[in-house]
Design a protein around this motif. Sequence first.
Motif, mmCIF file in Angstrom:
data_model
loop_
_atom_site.group_PDB
_atom_site.id
_atom_site.type_symbol
_atom_site.label_atom_id
_atom_site.label_comp_id
_atom_site.label_asym_id
_atom_site.label_seq_id
_atom_site.Cartn_x
_atom_site.Cartn_y
_atom_site.Cartn_z
ATOM 1 N N LEU A 89 0.919 -1.013 -0.015
ATOM 2 C CA LEU A 89 0.048 0.016 -0.041
ATOM 3 C C LEU A 89 0.911 1.212 0.018
ATOM 4 C CD1 LEU A 89 -2.629 -1.077 2.776
ATOM 5 C CD2 LEU A 89 -2.870 -0.858 0.047
ATOM 6 N N LEU A 90 1.946 1.306 0.833
ATOM 7 C CA LEU A 90 2.849 2.365 0.879
ATOM 8 C C LEU A 90 3.464 2.816 -0.227
ATOM 9 C CD1 LEU A 90 3.991 1.740 4.543
ATOM 10 C CD2 LEU A 90 2.708 3.737 3.914
ATOM 11 N N SER A 91 4.121 1.666 -0.938
ATOM 12 C CA SER A 91 4.623 1.672 -2.063
ATOM 13 C C SER A 91 3.914 2.374 -3.441
ATOM 14 C CB SER A 91 5.132 0.377 -2.763
ATOM 15 O OG SER A 91 6.064 -0.283 -1.936
ATOM 16 N N GLU A 92 2.606 2.000 -3.388
ATOM 17 C CA GLU A 92 1.726 2.736 -4.062
ATOM 18 C C GLU A 92 1.607 4.351 -3.826
ATOM 19 O OE1 GLU A 92 -2.197 1.032 -4.867
ATOM 20 O OE2 GLU A 92 -1.258 -1.111 -4.164
ATOM 21 N N LEU A 93 1.508 4.452 -2.620
ATOM 22 C CA LEU A 93 1.453 5.988 -2.260
ATOM 23 C C LEU A 93 2.796 6.619 -2.456
ATOM 24 C CD1 LEU A 93 -0.415 5.667 1.172
ATOM 25 C CD2 LEU A 93 -1.320 6.750 -0.845
ATOM 26 N N MET A 94 3.747 6.209 -2.469
ATOM 27 C CA MET A 94 5.033 6.705 -2.773
ATOM 28 C C MET A 94 5.192 7.237 -4.263
ATOM 29 S SD MET A 94 7.068 6.886 -0.123
ATOM 30 C CE MET A 94 8.871 7.234 -0.727
ATOM 31 N N LEU A 95 4.626 6.250 -5.268
ATOM 32 C CA LEU A 95 4.294 6.373 -6.599
ATOM 33 C C LEU A 95 3.658 7.632 -6.765
ATOM 34 C CD1 LEU A 95 4.184 2.800 -8.130
ATOM 35 C CD2 LEU A 95 6.186 4.637 -8.125
ATOM 36 N N ILE A 96 2.314 7.631 -6.143
ATOM 37 C CA ILE A 96 1.401 8.815 -6.296
ATOM 38 C C ILE A 96 1.722 10.229 -5.833
ATOM 39 C CG2 ILE A 96 -0.901 9.676 -5.243
ATOM 40 C CD1 ILE A 96 -1.775 6.452 -5.383
ATOM 41 N N PHE A 97 2.694 10.124 -4.875
ATOM 42 C CA PHE A 97 3.090 11.215 -4.202
ATOM 43 C C PHE A 97 4.602 11.774 -5.029
ATOM 44 C CE2 PHE A 97 0.611 10.265 -0.452
ATOM 45 C CZ PHE A 97 -0.115 11.445 -0.523
ATOM 46 N N ASP A 98 4.845 11.240 -6.146
ATOM 47 C CA ASP A 98 6.242 11.612 -6.700
ATOM 48 C C ASP A 98 5.804 13.003 -7.507
ATOM 49 O OD1 ASP A 98 8.776 11.502 -7.849
ATOM 50 O OD2 ASP A 98 7.755 10.780 -9.979
ATOM 51 N N GLY A 99 6.753 13.940 -6.855
ATOM 52 C CA GLY A 99 6.226 15.390 -7.389
ATOM 53 C C GLY A 99 5.834 16.198 -6.377
ATOM 54 N N ILE A 100 5.463 15.505 -5.366
ATOM 55 C CA ILE A 100 5.425 16.435 -3.955
ATOM 56 C C ILE A 100 6.615 16.660 -3.246
ATOM 57 C CG2 ILE A 100 3.968 16.465 -1.776
ATOM 58 C CD1 ILE A 100 2.238 16.415 -4.277
ATOM 59 N N ASN A 101 6.754 17.602 -2.730
ATOM 60 C CA ASN A 101 8.046 18.188 -1.933
ATOM 61 C C ASN A 101 8.068 17.118 -0.488
ATOM 62 O OD1 ASN A 101 8.726 19.829 -3.516
ATOM 63 N ND2 ASN A 101 8.154 21.837 -2.153
ATOM 64 N N LEU A 102 9.164 16.277 -0.529
ATOM 65 C CA LEU A 102 9.544 15.677 0.647
ATOM 66 C C LEU A 102 10.291 16.363 1.646
ATOM 67 C CD1 LEU A 102 9.440 12.964 2.123
ATOM 68 C CD2 LEU A 102 11.191 12.323 0.887
ATOM 69 N N ARG A 103 9.679 16.727 2.655
ATOM 70 C CA ARG A 103 10.398 17.398 3.725
ATOM 71 C C ARG A 103 10.094 17.024 5.380
ATOM 72 N NH1 ARG A 103 7.400 21.230 6.429
ATOM 73 N NH2 ARG A 103 5.413 21.973 5.589
ATOM 74 N N LYS A 104 10.720 17.323 6.280
ATOM 75 C CA LYS A 104 10.394 16.988 7.470
ATOM 76 C C LYS A 104 9.330 17.745 8.008
ATOM 77 C CE LYS A 104 12.678 15.673 11.877
ATOM 78 N NZ LYS A 104 12.334 14.146 11.862
ATOM 79 N N ILE A 105 8.403 17.093 8.530
ATOM 80 C CA ILE A 105 7.184 17.778 9.014
ATOM 81 C C ILE A 105 7.399 18.270 10.638
ATOM 82 C CG2 ILE A 105 4.609 17.643 9.678
ATOM 83 C CD1 ILE A 105 5.419 17.764 6.708
#
Length: 438
Positions: free
Chosen positions: A219-235
């Motif tokens: 499930l998480l791998s699917e989400l990682m592909l979907i969120f490609d293009g979103i800025n990955l930063r520490k919250i």
Amino acid sequence: MSNLITFYEHQSISFEKLKEELNLSKNKFIGLFKTINKRNNLTVGDSEDKEDDSIFKIYYDKIKAKHYVGFVAVDNKVIQVLPKVFEESDYEDRDKIIAFIKMMNFADNLNIKEQELAKVKDVAQTPTIYEVFIYLFASSLLNEIERGFYREYIKVREEKKFLKGKLLVDKQIRKLPHQRYKFSIEYHEFTENNLLNQIFYYTTYISIKKTKWQINKKLLSELMLIFDGINLRKINIHDFKRVHFTRLNERFKKPFNLAKIILSAFGEVEGEDAIGFFVDMNDLFEKFICSILSKSLEFEIKYQSKFNLFSHVEGIKNVEQRPDYVIYKNNKPLLVLDAKYVKINEENGKPTISPDILRQVYTYAKYYSKDNRNINAVLIFPKSKNYNNFDSKTKIGEATFFDNEIKLYVLTYNLEKLIEGDGVDEEFIKCVEELIEQ
């Protein structure tokens, strides 16, 4: 499994067993538990005589869990605490974890569906609280994204060679001549690269590194592909406060709440010192009972504000009291209820209630009986097959206080309903309804 240890509330585990289960030296696992206590802004207990409010109490030869249920993951070691009411039951740990999450769902309106929790039972892997939370987060977020990716207008400030949106005049006129070939502009962009999706992306990124369940990895791998293009930063701690829900993004509130739990539990929220996710079961049981009553009865259930015990006082400080909740009809109190998440002692086969608890609930009832209407009191305790189970009855006793005006009823709520059904104890509800009619 050498990186997981499971406690029950108030259970003690010896240093010898901890050393074996966690595969750590004595000094290292003691340091681990001290870190958990310290990072949760609580004092570290180190003796039987010292009262403290830590998650765990550390003795010279053992470590004891207190009244908190939840988990913490530190240095690749997972420590979880399960509810004491299920300690001696025959249910699997997965069922006990689901029961705990159902309680939270009732108490805190997490909006987790029964079907979602039912699917967890089909996962034949090591049952840990954090894995269940990750599964609920990933599956609920994917379901919402399938209905449509969330986008919103965000304010963008940039330096561009062409004009777009609004020119920031104050900033532009302060530029040196060689800088004026670019315009300082501000505009709004309708984009998926917004704060909410950045929180989801970072939670996904952290979760995929922590999970051991194959279904979660998928499930998480699917989400990682979907969120490609979103800025990955520490919250950071302020990011959660900056998210506001409207009718346009309300459907993402459940995965958002689960993301907060997951990131906080793994110590991945910048600026937040606490690690782990622990719930005070005394508070949770109180809120759970209130939610059950509110959903099941046609009467008004009110959390009460504190009242002063003395009407006139000289030379001493007044004492504030507050019952858990009072049932009202037409703005008039009918019953005072107090939920106690404790084990009832027995004497000669009969339940024995602590005098302190009895004096407390009598005071509440007497206070709300001040308008010449005698209000009866109800004490509510949790039960399971091997915990506070007195002849399988819901009403295990009743009495009249010495003034012959106030009656006391002692009820139990069957928490096994959280495992075997939807969580609602119909016998308990029926019993409360009968007391209201009286």
